[in-house]
Design an enzyme around this catalytic site. Structure first.
Site, PDB file in Angstrom:
ATOM      1  N   GLN A   1      -7.784  -0.344   3.180  1.00  0.00           N
ATOM      2  CA  GLN A   1      -8.674  -0.926   4.188  1.00  0.00           C
ATOM      3  C   GLN A   1      -9.993  -1.414   3.592  1.00  0.00           C
ATOM      4  OE1 GLN A   1      -8.249  -1.608   7.456  1.00  0.00           O
ATOM      5  NE2 GLN A   1      -6.163  -0.818   7.501  1.00  0.00           N
TER       6      GLN A   1
ATOM      7  N   CYS B   1       3.683   6.347  19.443  1.00  0.00           N
ATOM      8  CA  CYS B   1       4.766   6.951  20.197  1.00  0.00           C
ATOM      9  C   CYS B   1       5.780   7.521  19.214  1.00  0.00           C
ATOM     10  CB  CYS B   1       5.420   5.897  21.070  1.00  0.00           C
ATOM     11  SG  CYS B   1       6.518   6.573  22.283  1.00  0.00           S
TER      12      CYS B   1
ATOM     13  N   SER C   1      -3.394  -3.425  -0.815  1.00  0.00           N
ATOM     14  CA  SER C   1      -2.284  -4.159  -0.200  1.00  0.00           C
ATOM     15  C   SER C   1      -2.730  -5.563   0.186  1.00  0.00           C
ATOM     16  CB  SER C   1      -1.820  -3.395   1.045  1.00  0.00           C
ATOM     17  OG  SER C   1      -0.839  -4.138   1.729  1.00  0.00           O
TER      18      SER C   1
ATOM     19  N   GLY D   1       0.807  -1.213   0.000  1.00  0.00           N
ATOM     20  CA  GLY D   1       0.000   0.000   0.000  1.00  0.00           C
ATOM     21  C   GLY D   1       0.843   1.268   0.000  1.00  0.00           C
TER      22      GLY D   1
HETATM   23  C1  LIG Z   1      -1.806  -0.620   5.911  1.00  0.00           C
HETATM   24  C2  LIG Z   1      -2.164   0.599   5.180  1.00  0.00           C
HETATM   25  C3  LIG Z   1      -1.282   1.184   4.256  1.00  0.00           C
HETATM   26  C4  LIG Z   1       0.109   0.658   4.030  1.00  0.00           C
HETATM   27  O1  LIG Z   1       0.099  -0.577   3.385  1.00  0.00           O
HETATM   28  P1  LIG Z   1       1.429  -1.468   3.389  1.00  0.00           P
HETATM   29  O2  LIG Z   1       1.129  -2.575   2.448  1.00  0.00           O
HETATM   30  O3  LIG Z   1       1.627  -1.935   4.792  1.00  0.00           O
HETATM   31  O4  LIG Z   1       2.532  -0.583   2.911  1.00  0.00           O
HETATM   32  C5  LIG Z   1      -1.694   2.307   3.570  1.00  0.00           C
HETATM   33  N1  LIG Z   1      -2.911   2.829   3.775  1.00  0.00           N
HETATM   34  C6  LIG Z   1      -3.790   2.298   4.637  1.00  0.00           C
HETATM   35  C7  LIG Z   1      -5.132   2.919   4.796  1.00  0.00           C
HETATM   36  C8  LIG Z   1      -3.435   1.182   5.386  1.00  0.00           C
HETATM   37  O5  LIG Z   1      -4.316   0.673   6.246  1.00  0.00           O
END
Ligand SMILES: *Cc1c(COP(=O)(O)O)cnc(C)c1O
Length: 395
Positions: free
Chosen positions: A181, A326, A201, A72
């Site tokens: 998501q 954090c 992703s 993602g």
């Molecule tokens: C997890 C997430 C990402 C990042 O995806 P990765 O594959 O971990 O780099 C980007 N945007 C949203 C909304 C996510 O939940």
């Protein structure tokens, strides 16, 4: 009795048996390089091609509009920086987004701001949803891109994507959505939803980690991300991660075949847990109650420190997440919770539970039983809670 409840599926999911089964032959038999002309290579080439067709069918686009990436974050970076470069040549250096995007988007926008782009971040109001009039008012002659996430990773609110896309179309502005998501969790059709670019992703829908995709409409001549070989139609060089790509496609197919059933099951689980935990005094739900991801529970409990809550929950077998992160030694509350207007001290007491179809009603009961006594214990030790009680005349 101690139960094991993994409720952090928005952070990552367990790989599905179907995805794993699809991947194994790619390690043991179909291990060739898809660029090789011999039969072992061609088998791998076909596996990647089939995965691309499968994903394109699900999103309702053409296979050559799908680019495989490492996830993602990469898809978001590529889409936004790519369009920025493309449109800057036409003198368009204004980008519209929202205050509560994932950092893969927000930090990319910061990067562009340092390079002379102007960024407008739309308000998301108390329910975590933008107002379409705000978007209409923000669009200018020099607007290069609108990027709005499909569903928020922390509070689960779902944006009116189709309407946002329609406004962008009317104004001739490109529209990208971080749908990490949402893909595999909500019905998505890039054509009907007026989406020009979309990030997804694999590991957020029971596929493997380190693989994702960018959907990019054919008419957009996206600049190359990695120079080298001819992979991904010359735009992202490097030998394909064949097992991961195949696993991601299998996971998405499985998620999309069971979409309606899963959505029904998860939203019932979600609402049960929310209703159960709302019985805790001084608690609140973050985000919209209905325009919400099926598996997302996000709540705040006053006078509680989110990190402590997580540790106590882990001790009773429940894995969850808190909004706060954090940062460099100082505890900053989540930018998402601040964006929906929560005061710092409330945002600190946040809890996110994100479910998948493997979670059960018994687990929901267990959560509803375990959380209240932990909150009570934390409040008993909290000077903040004591102060709040005094202020309200309860002490
Ligand atoms: C997890 C997430 C990402 C990042 O995806 P990765 O594959 O971990 O780099 C980007 N945007 C949203 C909304 C996510 O939940």
């Amino acid at each position: 009795m101690l139960m094991k409840v993994y409720a952090d599926n928005a952070a990552t999911t367990k790989i599905s048996k179907t995805a794993l089964a699809a991947m194994m032959p790619c390690y043991e038999e179909i291990y060739g390089n898809p660029s090789s002309l011999h039969s072992v290579g061609q088998d791998a080439f076909h596996a990647v091609r089939d995965a691309r067709v499968q994903i394109a069918d699900i999103l309702n686009c053409a296979p050559d509009e799908i680019y495989f990436t490492s996830g993602g974050s990469e898809s978001d970076n590529w889409a936004i920086k790519g369009v920025a470069e493309l449109m800057a040549k036409k003198g368009k250096k204004h980008i519209i987004s929202t205050k509560f995007e994932h950092h893969a988007v927000l930090h990319t926008l910061k990067y562009l701001e340092r390079r002379g782009f102007e960024i407008t971040l739309l308000d998301v109001y108390e329910n975590g949803i933008i107002h379409l009039d705000d978007l209409k008012n923000a669009i200018r002659e020099d607007t290069a891109l609108v990027t709005v996430m499909y569903a928020n990773n922390e509070i689960g609110s779902v944006q009116p994507i189709r309407e946002i896309g329609a406004i962008c179309r009317e104004n001739g502005v490109l529209f990208h959505t971080d749908a990490v998501q949402a893909v595999g969790h909500l019905p998505i059709d890039v054509e009907a939803d007026n989406i020009d670019m979309l990030s997804l992703s694999g590991h957020k829908f029971h596929g493997p980690k380190g693989v994702g995709a960018l959907y990019c409409k054919k008419s957009i001549r996206l600049p190359n991300l990695i120079e080298g070989g001819a992979q991904e139609r010359n735009r992202r060089a490097g030998t394909e991660n064949v097992p991961a790509i195949v696993g991601m496609a299998a996971a998405l197919k499985e998620a999309s075949d069971n979409l309606e059933e899963n959505m029904k099951k998860l939203s019932a689980l979600r609402d049960k847990v929310i209703d159960g935990l709302l019985k805790i005094p001084c608690s609140r739900v973050n985000g919209d109650r209905t325009q919400r991801l099926p598996g997302n529970v996000s709540m705040c409990f006053e006078g509680v420190e989110g990190e402590s809550l997580l540790l106590y929950l882990d001790m009773v077998g429940i894995q969850a997440s808190s909004g706060s992160a954090c940062t460099s030694g100082s505890l900053d509350p989540s930018h998402v919770l601040l964006a929906i207007g929560l005061p710092h001290e409330v945002a600190h007491g946040s809890l996110r539970l994100s479910f998948c179809e493997e979670n059960t009603a018994e687990q929901a009961d267990y959560i509803i039983e375990q959380v209240p006594p932990i909150i009570e214990r934390l409040r008993d030790m909290s000077p903040l809670w004591e102060r709040l009680q005094k202020e309200r005349g309860n002490a």
